[in-house]
Design an enzyme around this catalytic site. Sequence first.
Site, PDB file in Angstrom:
ATOM      1  N   ASP A 164       2.786  -2.037   6.012  1.00 52.61           N
ATOM      2  CA  ASP A 164       2.629  -2.517   4.615  1.00 52.61           C
ATOM      3  C   ASP A 164       2.776  -1.385   3.680  1.00 52.61           C
ATOM      4  O   ASP A 164       2.694  -1.588   2.683  1.00 52.61           O
ATOM      5  CB  ASP A 164       1.328  -3.368   4.383  1.00 52.61           C
ATOM      6  CG  ASP A 164       1.146  -4.637   5.204  1.00 52.61           C
ATOM      7  OD1 ASP A 164       2.079  -5.284   5.161  1.00 52.61           O
ATOM      8  OD2 ASP A 164       0.069  -4.868   5.672  1.00 52.61           O
ATOM      9  N   ASP A 165       2.875  -0.312   4.222  1.00 50.89           N
ATOM     10  CA  ASP A 165       2.894   1.049   3.354  1.00 50.89           C
ATOM     11  C   ASP A 165       4.710   1.242   3.204  1.00 50.89           C
ATOM     12  O   ASP A 165       5.596   1.173   3.988  1.00 50.89           O
ATOM     13  CB  ASP A 165       2.835   2.252   4.178  1.00 50.89           C
ATOM     14  CG  ASP A 165       2.816   3.439   3.631  1.00 50.89           C
ATOM     15  OD1 ASP A 165       1.284   3.975   3.087  1.00 50.89           O
ATOM     16  OD2 ASP A 165       3.793   4.134   3.147  1.00 50.89           O
ATOM     17  N   LEU A 166       4.948   1.187   1.834  1.00 55.47           N
ATOM     18  CA  LEU A 166       6.273   1.352   1.292  1.00 55.47           C
ATOM     19  C   LEU A 166       6.946   2.585   2.132  1.00 55.47           C
ATOM     20  O   LEU A 166       8.265   2.348   2.302  1.00 55.47           O
ATOM     21  CB  LEU A 166       6.338   1.506  -0.030  1.00 55.47           C
ATOM     22  CG  LEU A 166       7.689   1.715  -0.771  1.00 55.47           C
ATOM     23  CD1 LEU A 166       8.700   0.302  -0.445  1.00 55.47           C
ATOM     24  CD2 LEU A 166       7.696   1.729  -2.052  1.00 55.47           C
TER      25      LEU A 166
END
Length: 234
Positions: free
Chosen positions: A170-172
Amino acid sequence: MSHPQPVLWNSAQSVQLACEHLRTLGPRWQALLNHIGECQHQTHPHREPYEALMRAVAYQQLTTRAGDAMIRRLLEAFSPDGQAFPCAEQIAASEKDALRQCGFSTRKAETLRAIAHGTRDGVVPSREQALTMDDDTLIERLSRLKGIGRWTVEMYLIYGLERMDIMPLDDLGIRLGLCYLHQRDAIPSRRELAELSLPCQPFRTVAAWYLWRSPMMPDYADFKSRLKTNNRKG
């Protein structure tokens, strides 16, 4: 149902093994490791889950400097010497305005109070208990808390419990790093990103550390340019 024992970040040898494994995944991984150099991952294994989650909330969507300032004001507000981290009872009994004066938004103040209440109620385990729990169980359990999502728990697994096989999809930065390494010109689905990360097992935390630094690569700017162009076309 039994769960596999988590792989821990417990020695320089384990990091070396991880890097050797990543180098077997192809020339682009080799180039990334060569350019970035030695893995300098820093953990904070002494912190209780309660404190680690509170700190993670402070830094959500903020610069390190801004997060540091909020934590400093929190300690000064609740500790006589401005050094000791406030206990769960103090935060649970505090007013939201007191937390807002430390720089926390209304939403973050509510999350801090939810973590404190969860600690008192036993939802947030002690560090000793957390060490015996597998990754998925901790993610499911701690994500019940208001304002705590998967990413926040994964940060605790990486930095607090030193788990070595965590890939925070979920981390860009991680998503962009995987696209860069695999030469994708558009960000694929979460399921496909998870599949791209599978070859990094059981060392996905080390892989994540390097993926976060992929913007340092000489050709990363060209990759971002292509990504923006394709997004405009889409």
